[in-house]
Design an enzyme around this catalytic site. Sequence first.
Site, PDB file in Angstrom:
ATOM      1  N   HIS A 137       0.826  -1.206   0.000  1.00 25.80           N
ATOM      2  CA  HIS A 137       0.000   0.000   0.000  1.00 25.80           C
ATOM      3  C   HIS A 137       0.856   1.250   0.000  1.00 25.80           C
ATOM      4  O   HIS A 137       0.381   2.351   0.236  1.00 25.80           O
ATOM      5  CB  HIS A 137      -0.932  -0.019   1.218  1.00 25.80           C
ATOM      6  CG  HIS A 137      -1.840  -1.201   1.271  1.00 25.80           C
ATOM      7  ND1 HIS A 137      -3.167  -1.151   0.908  1.00 25.80           N
ATOM      8  CD2 HIS A 137      -1.602  -2.495   1.600  1.00 25.80           C
ATOM      9  CE1 HIS A 137      -3.710  -2.349   1.044  1.00 25.80           C
ATOM     10  NE2 HIS A 137      -2.786  -3.182   1.464  1.00 25.80           N
ATOM     11  N   LYS A 161      -8.482  13.836   4.921  1.00 23.88           N
ATOM     12  CA  LYS A 161      -7.576  12.681   4.853  1.00 23.88           C
ATOM     13  C   LYS A 161      -6.423  12.956   5.823  1.00 23.88           C
ATOM     14  O   LYS A 161      -6.292  14.052   6.334  1.00 23.88           O
ATOM     15  CB  LYS A 161      -7.044  12.466   3.414  1.00 23.88           C
ATOM     16  CG  LYS A 161      -6.465  13.718   2.780  1.00 23.88           C
ATOM     17  CD  LYS A 161      -6.172  13.513   1.289  1.00 23.88           C
ATOM     18  CE  LYS A 161      -7.425  13.534   0.446  1.00 23.88           C
ATOM     19  NZ  LYS A 161      -7.263  12.763  -0.812  1.00 23.88           N
ATOM     20  N   ARG A 162      -5.567  11.960   6.064  1.00 18.44           N
ATOM     21  CA  ARG A 162      -4.421  12.187   6.942  1.00 18.44           C
ATOM     22  C   ARG A 162      -3.589  13.327   6.371  1.00 18.44           C
ATOM     23  O   ARG A 162      -3.510  13.528   5.155  1.00 18.44           O
ATOM     24  CB  ARG A 162      -3.579  10.906   7.048  1.00 18.44           C
ATOM     25  CG  ARG A 162      -4.192   9.815   7.881  1.00 18.44           C
ATOM     26  CD  ARG A 162      -4.316  10.157   9.325  1.00 18.44           C
ATOM     27  NE  ARG A 162      -3.058  10.358  10.012  1.00 18.44           N
ATOM     28  CZ  ARG A 162      -2.518   9.505  10.923  1.00 18.44           C
ATOM     29  NH1 ARG A 162      -3.140   8.357  11.177  1.00 18.44           N
ATOM     30  NH2 ARG A 162      -1.398   9.749  11.534  1.00 18.44           N
ATOM     31  N   LYS A 172       0.226  14.720   0.180  1.00 19.98           N
ATOM     32  CA  LYS A 172      -1.206  14.911  -0.118  1.00 19.98           C
ATOM     33  C   LYS A 172      -1.514  16.390  -0.351  1.00 19.98           C
ATOM     34  O   LYS A 172      -2.588  16.758  -0.789  1.00 19.98           O
ATOM     35  CB  LYS A 172      -2.042  14.323   1.017  1.00 19.98           C
ATOM     36  CG  LYS A 172      -1.979  12.794   1.130  1.00 19.98           C
ATOM     37  CD  LYS A 172      -2.752  12.296   2.346  1.00 19.98           C
ATOM     38  CE  LYS A 172      -2.609  10.796   2.555  1.00 19.98           C
ATOM     39  NZ  LYS A 172      -3.413   9.977   1.645  1.00 19.98           N
ATOM     40  N   THR A 177      -8.702   6.224  -1.525  1.00 23.80           N
ATOM     41  CA  THR A 177     -10.046   5.635  -1.450  1.00 23.80           C
ATOM     42  C   THR A 177     -11.088   6.684  -1.057  1.00 23.80           C
ATOM     43  O   THR A 177     -12.271   6.544  -1.343  1.00 23.80           O
ATOM     44  CB  THR A 177     -10.055   4.482  -0.419  1.00 23.80           C
ATOM     45  OG1 THR A 177      -9.410   4.944   0.767  1.00 23.80           O
ATOM     46  CG2 THR A 177      -9.367   3.257  -0.952  1.00 23.80           C
ATOM     47  N   LYS A 230     -15.420   7.474  -2.248  1.00 23.22           N
ATOM     48  CA  LYS A 230     -16.589   7.702  -1.388  1.00 23.22           C
ATOM     49  C   LYS A 230     -17.321   8.970  -1.842  1.00 23.22           C
ATOM     50  O   LYS A 230     -18.544   8.997  -1.935  1.00 23.22           O
ATOM     51  CB  LYS A 230     -16.132   7.818   0.078  1.00 23.22           C
ATOM     52  CG  LYS A 230     -15.481   6.557   0.605  1.00 23.22           C
ATOM     53  CD  LYS A 230     -14.585   6.789   1.809  1.00 23.22           C
ATOM     54  CE  LYS A 230     -13.767   5.545   2.130  1.00 23.22           C
ATOM     55  NZ  LYS A 230     -12.698   5.795   3.142  1.00 23.22           N
TER      56      LYS A 230
HETATM   57  C1  LIG Z   1       4.809   1.290   9.525  1.00 18.41           C
HETATM   58  C2  LIG Z   1       3.782   2.323   9.701  1.00 18.41           C
HETATM   59  C3  LIG Z   1       2.801   2.325   8.569  1.00 18.41           C
HETATM   60  C4  LIG Z   1       1.454   2.138   8.864  1.00 18.41           C
HETATM   61  C5  LIG Z   1       0.538   2.159   7.827  1.00 18.41           C
HETATM   62  C6  LIG Z   1       0.987   2.352   6.540  1.00 18.41           C
HETATM   63  C7  LIG Z   1      -0.046   2.322   5.473  1.00 18.41           C
HETATM   64  C8  LIG Z   1       0.388   1.402   4.383  1.00 18.41           C
HETATM   65  C9  LIG Z   1      -0.231   3.654   4.896  1.00 18.41           C
HETATM   66  C10 LIG Z   1      -1.532   3.685   4.129  1.00 18.41           C
HETATM   67  O1  LIG Z   1      -2.571   3.745   4.724  1.00 18.41           O
HETATM   68  N1  LIG Z   1      -1.413   3.659   2.791  1.00 18.41           N
HETATM   69  C11 LIG Z   1      -2.575   3.969   1.997  1.00 18.41           C
HETATM   70  O2  LIG Z   1      -3.245   2.743   1.705  1.00 18.41           O
HETATM   71  C12 LIG Z   1      -4.461   2.991   0.992  1.00 18.41           C
HETATM   72  C13 LIG Z   1      -5.186   1.649   0.831  1.00 18.41           C
HETATM   73  O3  LIG Z   1      -4.553   0.868  -0.101  1.00 18.41           O
HETATM   74  C14 LIG Z   1      -4.214   3.669  -0.344  1.00 18.41           C
HETATM   75  O4  LIG Z   1      -5.442   3.956  -0.963  1.00 18.41           O
HETATM   76  C15 LIG Z   1      -3.405   4.953  -0.142  1.00 18.41           C
HETATM   77  O5  LIG Z   1      -3.035   5.491  -1.383  1.00 18.41           O
HETATM   78  C16 LIG Z   1      -2.163   4.660   0.689  1.00 18.41           C
HETATM   79  O6  LIG Z   1      -1.472   5.864   1.016  1.00 18.41           O
HETATM   80  C17 LIG Z   1       2.318   2.531   6.239  1.00 18.41           C
HETATM   81  C18 LIG Z   1       3.248   2.526   7.287  1.00 18.41           C
END
Ligand SMILES: CCc1ccc([C@H](C)CC(=O)N[C@@H]2O[C@H](CO)[C@@H](O)[C@H](O)[C@H]2O)cc1
Length: 818
Positions: free
Chosen positions: A362, A554-555, A560, A665, A669
């Site tokens: 992701h 969003k975050r 972003k 995503t 929505k």
């Molecule tokens: C290690 C800490 C950590 C925790 C969560 C993440 C996630 C992978 C970050 C995340 O939420 N990525 C997002 O995932 C979505 C679902 O696939 C995508 O639609 C977003 O583009 C992507 O930024 C990375 C690193």
Amino acid sequence: VFEMMDGFLKNDPVSLQKDILDHVEFTVARSRFSFDDFEAYQGMAHSVRDRLIERWHDTQQFFKKKDPKRLYYLSLEFLMGRSLSNSVINLGVRDQYMDALNQLGFSFEILAEQEGDAALGNGGLARLSACQMDSLATMDFPAWGYGLRYQFGLFRQVILDGFQHEQPDYWLNFGNPWEIERVDVSYAVKFYGTVEEKSLNGMNCKVWIPGETVEAVAYDNPIPGYGTRNTINLRLWAAKPSGQYDMESFGTGDYINAVIDRQKAETISSVLYPDDRSYQGKELRLKQQYFFVSASVQDIIRRFKDSHSSFDEFHEKIALQLTDTHPSLAIPEVIRVLVDEEQLSWKEACDIACKIFSFTTHTVVPEGLEKIPVDLLGSLLPRHLQIIYDINFSFMEELKQRFGLDYNRLSRMSIVEEGAVKNILMANLSMVVCHTVNGVSRVHLDTLKSKVFKDFYELWPQKFHHKTNGVTQRRWLVVSNPGLCGLISKWLGTDSWIREVDLLLGLREHAENEELQHEWRMVRRVNKIRLVEFIETMTGMKVSPDAMFDVQIKRIHEYKRQLLNILGIIHRYDCIKNMKDSERRRVVPRVCIIGGKAAPGYEMAKKIIKLCHSVGEMINNDPDIGDLLKLIFIPDYNVSVAEIVIPGSDLSQHISTAGHEASGTGSMKFLMNGCLLLATADGSTLEIIEEIGEENMFICGAKIHEVNMMREKGETIKMPLELARVVRMVRVGYFGHEEYFKPLCDSIESSGDFYLLGHDFPSYLEAQAAADMAFVNQKKWTKMSILNTAGSGKFSSDRTIGEYAEQTWGVEPCRCPF
Ligand SMILES: CCc1ccc([C@H](C)CC(=O)N[C@@H]2O[C@H](CO)[C@@H](O)[C@H](O)[C@H]2O)cc1
């Protein structure tokens, strides 16, 4: 038993009233003659829980009987939000409950507001996991979700004087009616210690002597499908001190320390790590990952062995999905259990692992890929380090066969990264063992093939695929926008679009129909007024529903580009300030809404939140501006806030620097709710453009190949005057705090503008002007809005899950007879 499947609980309003009052009295223990909204919510929630449990039992029984191939979805994060509304809708009993409550003098909406969010995740990945569980249940797939039951979810965001402050999320304080504590389902999880060589009936085998053992206790969360009896299980693990007492320490009387020591165990599942960028070497984070992986793998193997005597069928009965690298310790864990505890040969165990595991990434940026220091892994999980070394050894041999002694390639692809600090590269481990590696959008896959995982793609092109993300229309339309939901069903003449979402295409032919357009605008107006009230409640600000509601939620991340949005707003403000009255009359009033949490340690993101408040402070209190422009920051953005904001939005922004958003995503929505998109051609937006046509969107900014080119050439973009002007306003303290905001200005002007705000500012302003133009022509805007919803079917998580089930997991629907 299955024949009489309609269950014993009746769903007529009278039975529901009785059940609610019984739970108020006997579960919540409040007198049935005097209880408040929260207690009424608890009573109702428990009556819904009963109906979930009934179907959950029937479903699990049916799966046990049919013994289908099962899908196990492992994710360290699930952003579930609230459950009450979604549950009664998927159970098909919403109307009955609304009647029952009305007769008891309560409003469904008010009770639904009493529920706190289950915020067991950070952002996109976490909410995707939740949406996919809803689709897995609705499409009758025999699936389980596995995760961690954090005692404290994602922090609550409190804004003081424009600054973000984090508060613990005590989401369990008033209990949780949506979970079932399974004291009967627990496993010992081992940490630290040493690995001994032992010979077992002549065979040399490894025995791991742990230094610490913690108990993992299951909490089951029934996940009801829509329009089916199937109710699948989300099993979340909580850490408890293990049963083993070392009487020794008790003997010597320092009882307190012994208990405190044991309490320590619980910290493993106590808090969610609130940073969705990367974690280097945090021991507790690694403990969390192994804790939920080990409990899940033990549970999966126990369930298989309950109805199978050998592991020959294991790979035909089980598919394990890894959500990013966070659960990829499941790979060495499965091999450890099969070899060390089930006495399979190394080869048998590896063959099984390669057949059951699939991995979805992701993240786009290599630095987002997890690395675990070898020392840390060696001390916490000595046996797993051995197994990873052994996997890497045979992989390196295979590479040498294939490419000869190409040391650069060997070191690039090695699971073990040499260097001052040796690291285990969890993404490389996942790609070596998993049979499939999925990207979350088509362009994300291109980036994985051409950059992030280039070497592995060249070696195993057949492993690389993409499954474009999706969102569930149950929560993001039926639950959060009942008005539009009813209108769609009316004009399609059916509500079966809720399960077959491509039926939404049927709206296209009505997009210019006056009557539908009128009703469409009425529904959206009601949602906007609801949002106006919510904004006033949350911020004290009064805004006009006649304005265009321009939203970015969003975050907070530099990629972003919330900063681009804010600088665009300063530009709009500055323009209005310098306008003559005649010109002002042609300004399209805007209410700009921004919301999102910044990771606690992410200073630049926190500065962006403060800048948003300082600019808002200036604009919102400027008598010259009035209702022409407002800037609102919605605090504590979460799933429930999104459910109110999205239906009331006219325009939503998804303006990441092209090539940085793996998918996105949120855009999907908004699309489903008929909100138009102002976006860059990034991630899943490229596929949205294909579905609904660029003429129904506002696209701006450099394309991915242009960004790559500018980066490769290291070109410095000449700062457009308009942008230089607004950056200057910030830099000279027009909004105060010039020192605090300086790094934001420098990031654009002096340190290379990595996220290309300078390059994209002009086309961004053009897109905003185009949106203004379109908005004043409500007939045109409404047509575009209807066509957005009509073309949103592809972006349902039902389509995503259907593709995964067929192409990656090889699982079939197993529908529990009604
Ligand atoms: C290690 C800490 C950590 C925790 C969560 C993440 C996630 C992978 C970050 C995340 O939420 N990525 C997002 O995932 C979505 C679902 O696939 C995508 O639609 C977003 O583009 C992507 O930024 C990375 C690193």
